[in-house]
Design a protein around this motif. Structure first.
Motif, PDB file in Angstrom:
ATOM      1  N   ARG A  23      21.938  65.670 -55.193  1.00  0.00           N
ATOM      2  CA  ARG A  23      21.744  65.085 -53.863  1.00  0.00           C
ATOM      3  C   ARG A  23      20.251  65.166 -53.518  1.00  0.00           C
ATOM      4  N   PRO A  24      19.421  64.283 -54.071  1.00  0.00           N
ATOM      5  CA  PRO A  24      17.969  64.417 -53.919  1.00  0.00           C
ATOM      6  C   PRO A  24      17.477  64.351 -52.488  1.00  0.00           C
ATOM      7  N   VAL A  25      18.051  63.462 -51.678  1.00  0.00           N
ATOM      8  CA  VAL A  25      17.584  63.326 -50.289  1.00  0.00           C
ATOM      9  C   VAL A  25      17.814  64.629 -49.531  1.00  0.00           C
ATOM     10  N   LYS A  26      19.010  65.189 -49.671  1.00  0.00           N
ATOM     11  CA  LYS A  26      19.319  66.440 -48.980  1.00  0.00           C
ATOM     12  C   LYS A  26      18.512  67.603 -49.550  1.00  0.00           C
ATOM     13  N   ALA A  27      18.275  67.590 -50.870  1.00  0.00           N
ATOM     14  CA  ALA A  27      17.496  68.670 -51.487  1.00  0.00           C
ATOM     15  C   ALA A  27      16.070  68.670 -50.959  1.00  0.00           C
ATOM     16  N   LEU A  28      15.451  67.497 -50.900  1.00  0.00           N
ATOM     17  CA  LEU A  28      14.073  67.410 -50.419  1.00  0.00           C
ATOM     18  C   LEU A  28      13.988  67.743 -48.935  1.00  0.00           C
ATOM     19  N   ALA A  29      14.987  67.340 -48.159  1.00  0.00           N
ATOM     20  CA  ALA A  29      14.997  67.679 -46.732  1.00  0.00           C
ATOM     21  C   ALA A  29      15.141  69.185 -46.542  1.00  0.00           C
ATOM     22  N   ALA A  30      16.012  69.811 -47.346  1.00  0.00           N
ATOM     23  CA  ALA A  30      16.200  71.259 -47.266  1.00  0.00           C
ATOM     24  C   ALA A  30      14.923  71.992 -47.660  1.00  0.00           C
ATOM     25  N   LEU A  31      14.274  71.515 -48.723  1.00  0.00           N
ATOM     26  CA  LEU A  31      13.030  72.141 -49.163  1.00  0.00           C
ATOM     27  C   LEU A  31      11.972  72.076 -48.064  1.00  0.00           C
ATOM     28  N   LYS A  32      11.802  70.913 -47.465  1.00  0.00           N
ATOM     29  CA  LYS A  32      10.808  70.760 -46.398  1.00  0.00           C
ATOM     30  C   LYS A  32      11.098  71.709 -45.248  1.00  0.00           C
ATOM     31  N   LYS A  33      12.369  71.803 -44.878  1.00  0.00           N
ATOM     32  CA  LYS A  33      12.740  72.674 -43.761  1.00  0.00           C
ATOM     33  C   LYS A  33      12.443  74.132 -44.079  1.00  0.00           C
ATOM     34  N   ILE A  34      12.807  74.563 -45.269  1.00  0.00           N
ATOM     35  CA  ILE A  34      12.590  75.961 -45.661  1.00  0.00           C
ATOM     36  C   ILE A  34      11.095  76.288 -45.668  1.00  0.00           C
ATOM     37  N   LEU A  35      10.281  75.402 -46.250  1.00  0.00           N
ATOM     38  CA  LEU A  35       8.839  75.649 -46.314  1.00  0.00           C
ATOM     39  C   LEU A  35       8.206  75.561 -44.928  1.00  0.00           C
ATOM     40  N   ASP A  36       8.638  74.598 -44.125  1.00  0.00           N
ATOM     41  CA  ASP A  36       8.092  74.477 -42.772  1.00  0.00           C
ATOM     42  C   ASP A  36       8.433  75.689 -41.911  1.00  0.00           C
ATOM     43  N   ASP A  37       9.563  76.338 -42.228  1.00  0.00           N
ATOM     44  CA  ASP A  37       9.956  77.535 -41.476  1.00  0.00           C
ATOM     45  C   ASP A  37       9.185  78.774 -41.911  1.00  0.00           C
ATOM     46  N   GLY A  38       8.284  78.610 -42.886  1.00  0.00           N
ATOM     47  CA  GLY A  38       7.390  79.712 -43.235  1.00  0.00           C
ATOM     48  C   GLY A  38       7.691  80.436 -44.527  1.00  0.00           C
ATOM     49  N   GLU A  96       7.467  81.612 -48.213  1.00  0.00           N
ATOM     50  CA  GLU A  96       6.403  81.604 -49.208  1.00  0.00           C
ATOM     51  C   GLU A  96       6.885  80.871 -50.461  1.00  0.00           C
ATOM     52  N   PRO A  97       6.116  79.886 -50.951  1.00  0.00           N
ATOM     53  CA  PRO A  97       6.564  79.120 -52.123  1.00  0.00           C
ATOM     54  C   PRO A  97       6.945  79.981 -53.324  1.00  0.00           C
ATOM     55  N   LEU A  98       6.150  81.025 -53.604  1.00  0.00           N
ATOM     56  CA  LEU A  98       6.437  81.857 -54.774  1.00  0.00           C
ATOM     57  C   LEU A  98       7.730  82.642 -54.576  1.00  0.00           C
ATOM     58  N   ALA A  99       7.953  83.131 -53.354  1.00  0.00           N
ATOM     59  CA  ALA A  99       9.201  83.852 -53.072  1.00  0.00           C
ATOM     60  C   ALA A  99      10.393  82.906 -53.163  1.00  0.00           C
ATOM     61  N   LEU A 100      10.223  81.688 -52.641  1.00  0.00           N
ATOM     62  CA  LEU A 100      11.291  80.694 -52.721  1.00  0.00           C
ATOM     63  C   LEU A 100      11.599  80.357 -54.176  1.00  0.00           C
ATOM     64  N   LEU A 101      10.564  80.222 -54.984  1.00  0.00           N
ATOM     65  CA  LEU A 101      10.761  79.941 -56.405  1.00  0.00           C
ATOM     66  C   LEU A 101      11.543  81.065 -57.073  1.00  0.00           C
ATOM     67  N   GLY A 102      11.216  82.302 -56.717  1.00  0.00           N
ATOM     68  CA  GLY A 102      11.945  83.439 -57.279  1.00  0.00           C
ATOM     69  C   GLY A 102      13.421  83.408 -56.919  1.00  0.00           C
ATOM     70  N   LEU A 103      13.726  83.043 -55.671  1.00  0.00           N
ATOM     71  CA  LEU A 103      15.118  82.970 -55.241  1.00  0.00           C
ATOM     72  C   LEU A 103      15.847  81.820 -55.929  1.00  0.00           C
ATOM     73  N   MET A 104      15.178  80.681 -56.060  1.00  0.00           N
ATOM     74  CA  MET A 104      15.785  79.552 -56.769  1.00  0.00           C
ATOM     75  C   MET A 104      16.086  79.928 -58.216  1.00  0.00           C
ATOM     76  N   SER A 105      15.116  80.567 -58.862  1.00  0.00           N
ATOM     77  CA  SER A 105      15.301  80.975 -60.253  1.00  0.00           C
ATOM     78  C   SER A 105      16.459  81.962 -60.374  1.00  0.00           C
ATOM     79  N   TYR A 106      16.541  82.881 -59.419  1.00  0.00           N
ATOM     80  CA  TYR A 106      17.641  83.859 -59.406  1.00  0.00           C
ATOM     81  C   TYR A 106      18.986  83.144 -59.305  1.00  0.00           C
ATOM     82  N   ASN A 107      19.078  82.152 -58.406  1.00  0.00           N
ATOM     83  CA  ASN A 107      20.327  81.412 -58.248  1.00  0.00           C
ATOM     84  C   ASN A 107      20.695  80.649 -59.514  1.00  0.00           C
ATOM     85  N   TYR A 108      19.705  80.004 -60.128  1.00  0.00           N
ATOM     86  CA  TYR A 108      19.984  79.238 -61.339  1.00  0.00           C
ATOM     87  C   TYR A 108      20.425  80.142 -62.488  1.00  0.00           C
TER      88      TYR A 108
END
Length: 362
Positions: free
Chosen positions: A233-248, A250-262
């Motif tokens: 779901r690319p549209v929803k994924a990109l919207a979610a990413l923007k919201k998470i980053l706009d809410d503050g 940290e990209p590296l921390a977010l990457l770590g959490l994404m990697s953990y989930n995968y």
């Protein structure tokens, strides 16, 4: 020996610092904060910290040996050296492990006789307690489990953070705040700082203030982003990413959490492919009851090859962010590029071009 977060907190209050730590568990924000606190306490004011604090990634072959050799070097105009070892993985499946039985001899030798002038901190993305090297690291070091916070622990932690930020919040308002933000500790930390600052000069946090400052996006958790990516779901994924980053976040921390989930999805997919029952998968990954349905559904949808490719891309993005000199703007762009590629919206050549521009800009 395995300690809890509170055990570590009390030890650090007494300035008791172990020679070798392994910090592991899903609460990556608190894990990384603990690593920083250990390093901060290892240096006295006026000491040359920049010359005595070094990080190594185990995604690079041979870096474990280099890290332990660096720990043996005498510090320069300081009492201690701090060696941070990132990307430590001992997984249930063994896929992409960065600590294996081949490393047991060198690790055993160092743990048996650690350098008295060094503090070595391993930051583990996964540390399976059944695998031999997972047990070894837990037993031979001061291992600290950063387990997910329960609702009660989240309440206590958030209240403490509000107090340390100089804000006053009553019980019902705190519960409203937690319900609105969700259980992501990294996001909670960012939102607490914003709300506490907005509560000045009187420092009182009210529901009206929270409603005005904090977006009701608890549903936009890191796993929601992962779920959108896995489901295509690319549209929803990109919207979610923007919201998470706009809410503050940290990209590296977010990457770590994404990697953990995968990686957890990869483990679940592997278990399911071998006929494991849903209950066994949930127990193996220690899934909360309310998280099981969505996680298992995502694992069923996922493709094993796609999950492995995603983990590889995240490892490359991690290296690119850590080697970039462009700061948070470049880090954010690299996360956005990653998500675009995972969504299938950017081809390999375009991604290489972005990374090349990062190198050239340095």
């Amino acid at each position: 020996m395995v300690y809890s977060r509170e055990d570590l907190r009390e030890q650090l209050k007494r300035r008791e610092i172990a020679p070798v730590y392994v910090l592991f568990g899903p609460e990556v924000h608190l894990r990384d904060l603990a690593a920083k606190t250990i390093a901060d306490l290892s240096f006295a004011p006026g000491e040359l910290r920049d010359f005595n604090e070094t990080s190594f990634s185990l995604n690079v072959e041979g870096n474990l040996q280099k890290a332990l050799a660096a720990a043996q070097q005498l510090p320069m105009l300081a009492a201690k050296r701090v060696i941070r070892i990132n990307d430590v993985r001992v997984s249930a499946s063994g896929f992409r492990d960065t600590v294996t039985e081949d490393h047991e001899r060198i690790l055993a030798a160092y743990c048996a006789d650690p350098a008295p002038h060094a503090v070595v901190v391993f930051l583990a993305d996964e540390l399976n307690g059944v695998r031999k090297m997972g047990r070894f690291l837990r037993e031979k070091t001061a291992a600290v489990d950063f387990a997910s916070l329960s609702d009660k622990q989240l309440d206590v932690w958030a209240r403490r953070e509000f107090v340390s930020s100089g804000a006053d919040i009553d019980e019902s308002t705190l519960k409203y705040f937690l319900a609105r933000v969700g259980a992501d500790v990294a996001r909670l930390n960012n939102e607490i700082k914003k709300v506490a600052a907005a509560s000045l000069p009187n420092g009182t946090v009210t529901p009206e203030l929270i409603e005005a400052i904090v977006s009701n996006s608890s549903e936009l958790t890191n796993f929601e982003l992962t779920d959108h990516l896995v489901a295509g779901r690319p549209v929803k994924a990109l919207a979610a990413l923007k919201k998470i980053l706009d809410d503050g976040a940290e990209p590296l921390a977010l990457l770590g959490l994404m990697s953990y989930n995968y990686r957890r999805l990869l483990i679940a997919k592997d278990l399911m492919s071998r006929g494991a029952a849903r209950a066994d998968v949930a127990a193996s990954l220690k899934l909360r009851y309310n998280d099981q349905e969505r996680f298992i559904a995502a694992a069923r949808r996922a493709d094993m090859h796609g999950l492995r490719r995603a983990v590889e891309l995240m490892a490359k993005t991690d290296i690119a962010i850590k080697s970039s000199i462009g700061g948070s703007d470049n880090a954010r762009m690299l996360i956005e590029v990653l998500v675009c590629e995972l969504c299938g919206l950017m081809d390999r050549n375009a991604r290489i071009g972005v990374f090349q521009r990062q190198v050239n800009s340095g």
